[in-house]
Design an enzyme around this catalytic site. Structure first.
Site, PDB file in Angstrom:
ATOM      1  N   GLY A  80       0.809  -1.216   0.000  1.00  0.00           N
ATOM      2  CA  GLY A  80       0.000   0.000   0.000  1.00  0.00           C
ATOM      3  C   GLY A  80       0.843   1.267   0.000  1.00  0.00           C
ATOM      4  CG  ASP A 174       4.058  -6.829   8.218  1.00  0.00           C
ATOM      5  OD1 ASP A 174       3.559  -6.351   7.192  1.00  0.00           O
ATOM      6  OD2 ASP A 174       3.372  -7.412   9.078  1.00  0.00           O
ATOM      7  CG  ASP A 175       3.146  -9.761   4.865  1.00  0.00           C
ATOM      8  OD1 ASP A 175       3.623 -10.590   5.654  1.00  0.00           O
ATOM      9  OD2 ASP A 175       1.944  -9.440   4.867  1.00  0.00           O
ATOM     10  CE  LYS A 201       4.534   0.066   2.414  1.00  0.00           C
ATOM     11  NZ  LYS A 201       3.598  -0.700   1.584  1.00  0.00           N
ATOM     12  CB  ILE A 203      -0.306   4.554   6.585  1.00  0.00           C
ATOM     13  CG1 ILE A 203      -1.321   3.473   6.216  1.00  0.00           C
ATOM     14  CG2 ILE A 203       0.101   5.388   5.398  1.00  0.00           C
ATOM     15  CD1 ILE A 203      -2.709   4.016   5.939  1.00  0.00           C
ATOM     16  CG  ASP A 204      -1.263  -0.542   8.225  1.00  0.00           C
ATOM     17  OD1 ASP A 204      -1.873   0.432   7.738  1.00  0.00           O
ATOM     18  OD2 ASP A 204      -1.365  -1.704   7.786  1.00  0.00           O
ATOM     19  CE1 TYR A 242     -27.476  12.973  11.679  1.00  0.00           C
ATOM     20  CE2 TYR A 242     -26.136  14.905  11.167  1.00  0.00           C
ATOM     21  CZ  TYR A 242     -27.258  14.131  10.940  1.00  0.00           C
ATOM     22  OH  TYR A 242     -28.146  14.496   9.981  1.00  0.00           O
ATOM     23  N   GLY A 250      -5.440   0.721   9.085  1.00  0.00           N
ATOM     24  CA  GLY A 250      -4.355   0.305   9.978  1.00  0.00           C
ATOM     25  C   GLY A 250      -4.244  -1.198  10.077  1.00  0.00           C
ATOM     26  NE  ARG A 251      -2.335  -5.268   6.354  1.00  0.00           N
ATOM     27  CZ  ARG A 251      -2.464  -5.341   5.044  1.00  0.00           C
ATOM     28  NH1 ARG A 251      -3.426  -6.059   4.526  1.00  0.00           N
ATOM     29  NH2 ARG A 251      -1.646  -4.725   4.248  1.00  0.00           N
ATOM     30  CD  GLU A 424     -10.648   8.735   2.913  1.00  0.00           C
ATOM     31  OE1 GLU A 424      -9.926   7.772   3.214  1.00  0.00           O
ATOM     32  OE2 GLU A 424     -11.875   8.672   2.893  1.00  0.00           O
ATOM     33  NE  ARG A 426      -3.431   3.148   0.714  1.00  0.00           N
ATOM     34  CZ  ARG A 426      -3.574   1.938   0.176  1.00  0.00           C
ATOM     35  NH1 ARG A 426      -3.467   0.875   0.946  1.00  0.00           N
ATOM     36  NH2 ARG A 426      -3.819   1.791  -1.101  1.00  0.00           N
TER      37      ARG A 426
HETATM   38  P1  FBP Z   1       0.802  -1.956   3.613  1.00  0.00           P
HETATM   39  O1  FBP Z   1       0.854  -2.868   4.797  1.00  0.00           O
HETATM   40  O2  FBP Z   1       1.184  -2.605   2.366  1.00  0.00           O
HETATM   41  O3  FBP Z   1       1.566  -0.689   3.866  1.00  0.00           O
HETATM   42  O4  FBP Z   1      -0.708  -1.496   3.407  1.00  0.00           O
HETATM   43  C1  FBP Z   1      -1.460  -1.087   4.493  1.00  0.00           C
HETATM   44  C2  FBP Z   1      -2.881  -0.758   4.138  1.00  0.00           C
HETATM   45  O5  FBP Z   1      -2.991   0.608   3.851  1.00  0.00           O
HETATM   46  C3  FBP Z   1      -3.791  -1.170   5.289  1.00  0.00           C
HETATM   47  O6  FBP Z   1      -3.927  -0.161   6.237  1.00  0.00           O
HETATM   48  C4  FBP Z   1      -5.058  -1.533   4.570  1.00  0.00           C
HETATM   49  O7  FBP Z   1      -5.789  -2.485   5.287  1.00  0.00           O
HETATM   50  C5  FBP Z   1      -4.570  -2.116   3.284  1.00  0.00           C
HETATM   51  O8  FBP Z   1      -3.346  -1.497   3.019  1.00  0.00           O
HETATM   52  C6  FBP Z   1      -5.500  -1.910   2.127  1.00  0.00           C
HETATM   53  O9  FBP Z   1      -5.003  -2.606   1.038  1.00  0.00           O
HETATM   54  P2  FBP Z   1      -5.360  -2.308  -0.480  1.00  0.00           P
HETATM   55  O10 FBP Z   1      -4.573  -1.118  -0.883  1.00  0.00           O
HETATM   56  O11 FBP Z   1      -4.870  -3.521  -1.190  1.00  0.00           O
HETATM   57  O12 FBP Z   1      -6.814  -2.071  -0.549  1.00  0.00           O
END
Ligand code: FBP
Length: 550
Positions: A80, A174-175, A201, A203-204, A242, A250-251, A424, A426
């Site tokens: 990402g 990480d991967d 790299k 954002i998470d 509201y 952030g996965r 928004e 990334r």
């Molecule tokens: P990376 O771990 O590759 O940096 O991506 C993180 C992320 O932005 C997560 O926060 C999100 O869940 C995921 O990518 C979304 O993936 P995609 O871009 O494939 O929709």
């Protein structure tokens, strides 16, 4: 010629700050520190990485001037987007040219697939100059291909040989850094001299350790989300009608939710790691939110801000078990996955899977709204993870809270709106922190290759200090690894860093959240500033600042 905005134009001229030690790289050499091990599974990892395991952490020190080599390097974005990626390339390019003006840099196109298929672009100064300090990964594109099969490894190797590369820099999470370690080991085993260096790299913010203080992109993404959260809080406070349920990307980890909470002081922020640790069920999480809503209503406050981390669903124990079971059943090539793929409609897929799941998991699956059931059955990502960015947990919570309030006979008003902030943040224009940090990471990657190191991650220490005092270093990637189950098999991977219960940042949240729940103590960070008072333009993540306190 493409039109660019006035701010883009100004940002192209920004000169990132470099640590003092990197001001003159013509006379640097490495200073070896302690040898490393892995965070777990040492003997298995030693066997899997016989050529690269156990290397020392390295710093840089001044030395007598040495001849600097002419280097050929390939660079790739993996996964990402994260703000600052282009500055890694700019720093890498500038350092390579400083080391030797004849050095060359190639950009692999569209992620690791470009490494395998040998698709690349010659990165010239003119090209790079159009992307300095700007967001996105569009200079060369990115992708999520995982380099793991023998065929992929062989093709990557033959491309590196054909291009006569001294090094490959993999900019990823990480991967992807795990991939960098695998490639480094493979090249070394096959006596290919190409070195492989990773760059942290995401954002998470979950690629982190004692030596990797933070991943790049986290700062800018959190600043973008926090600006929006602050704006919504102001709106809620003005209209008073509201509850805003805001899911944040952030996965798995809740670092983004925590940082945004520290920046904006919402009424509720769920920290998934705490929920798992305290074994909270969906019912208890719902009940906690409903308590806050009731208490606020007693004070005539029928509005508020609730922050939900993207990965929440994976941390609620009953869902964690359900997702683990689904990941196993839906791993590529599994019988259930193949059967499921034959079915066309969402209904038939849901019906089929409910017969295959264990009794406990099915009980949890059954109570979910159909939209969430469908989202859980979507394809996994190439690393075997469920795509949490597509699961609308905030909507699920709105429904369960609504039901709970009804059961309690709640007399106040509960009107909820849902939001998801992810994409928004990334590719935003990197903050000064990310612009400087990334430029230094690129520089350091060039130096590690120049020193002939492989299987290392380019890292910068002392990030809580002025950039002049940052300390560039190389950290062996295997030192961050352990074995985990992926696609139903045990694999060597970098361990994700989650929010720690005893971290200073989390403790600060815990000390303040009761107050934030009832009183309206929202703060409004506003938009990222690039010019003006350094305290504002060069601020670092609050969690990084708190966690570095002694
Ligand atoms: P990376 O771990 O590759 O940096 O991506 C993180 C992320 O932005 C997560 O926060 C999100 O869940 C995921 O990518 C979304 O993936 P995609 O871009 O494939 O929709």
């Amino acid at each position: 010629m493409k039109e660019i905005s006035p701010l883009q134009k100004k940002r192209l001229e920004y000169k990132p700050s470099l640590p003092k030690i990197l001001e003159d790289i013509s006379n640097l050499e490495i200073d070896e520190k302690e040898k490393t091990s892995s965070i777990a599974n040492e003997s298995e990892l030693k066997n899997l990485f016989p050529n690269t395991f156990g290397a020392p952490i390295v710093n840089f020190k001044k030395s007598s001037k040495k001849e600097k080599k002419q280097l050929k390097v390939g660079v790739v974005f993996s996964g990402g987007q994260a703000p600052g990626g282009h500055n890694v390339i700019a720093g890498l390019f500038d350092a390579l040219k400083k080391l030797n003006s004849k050095s060359e840099l190639y950009g692999y196109l569209n992620g690791p697939a470009g490494v395998v298929d040998c698709k690349y672009l010659d990165l010239t100064k003119d090209l790079i100059d159009g992307f300095r300090n700007l967001g996105g990964f569009d200079l060369i594109g990115s992708g999520r291909t995982k380099i793991e099969t023998d065929e992929q490894l062989e093709k990557s190797l033959s491309c590196a040989k054909d291009l006569d590369l001294d090094g490959i820099v993999i900019i990823g999470g990480d991967d992807s850094n795990t991939n960098a370690a695998i490639l480094a080991e493979y090249f070394k085993k096959n006596k290919v001299s190409t070195k492989v260096i990773g760059v942290p790299k995401t954002i998470d913010g979950d690629l982190k350790s004692f030596d990797v203080e933070i991943s790049f992109g986290f700062d800018t993404a959190c600043k973008v989300y926090s600006e929006l959260i602050g704006n919504i809080a102001k709106d809620a406070l003005s209209a008073k009608k509201y509850y805003h349920f805001i899911r944040l990307m952030g996965r798995s980890a809740s670092h983004i939710a925590l940082e945004c909470a520290l920046k904006t002081h919402p009424n509720v922020v769920l920290i998934a790691e705490e929920i798992l640790q305290k074994k909270k069920t969906l019912k208890t999480v719902t009940s906690k939110i409903a308590d806050v809503i009731e208490k606020r209503s007693e004070k005539n406050k029928n509005y508020g801000i609730i922050l939900v981390p993207e990965g929440l669903i994976e941390f609620i124990p009953e869902f964690k078990a359900l997702i683990a079971e689904l990941n196993k059943l839906l791993a590529t090539g599994e019988q259930t996955e193949m059967e499921l793929n034959k079915l066309k409609s969402g209904d038939s897929k849901i019906e089929y899977i409910s017969h295959v799941l264990s009794k406990a998991s099915n009980a949890c699956f059954e109570i979910l709204p159909k939209s969430i059931q469908e989202q859980l059955l979507l394809d996994r990502d190439p690393h075997g993870n469920v795509k949490v960015s597509q699961i609308e947990t905030e909507k699920l919570l709105i429904e369960t809270v609504k039901k709970e309030l009804k059961n309690r006979g709640f007399k106040g008003k509960f009107n909820a709106l849902n939001h998801f902030f992810g994409y928004e943040g990334r590719s935003g224009m990197p903050s000064n922190f990310d612009a400087n940090y990334c430029y230094s990471l690129g520089y350091t990657a060039a130096l590690l290759i120049n020193e002939g190191l492989t299987g290392y991650m380019s890292c910068i220490g002392n990030l809580n200090k002025d950039p002049l005092n940052w300390s560039p270093k190389g950290v062996p990637i295997t030192s961050l690894m352990n074995l985990e189950v992926r696609h139903a098999k045990k694999k060597p991977v970098i361990k994700k860093a989650l929010v720690e219960a005893d971290s200073k940042a989390f403790k600060f949240l815990k000390e303040n959240r009761e107050k934030w729940a009832i009183e309206d103590l929202y703060t409004y960070p506003g938009s990222i500033q690039y010019f003006g008072d350094k305290e504002i333009t060069d601020s670092i993540p609050i969690s990084l600042k708190l966690n570095s306190l002694k």
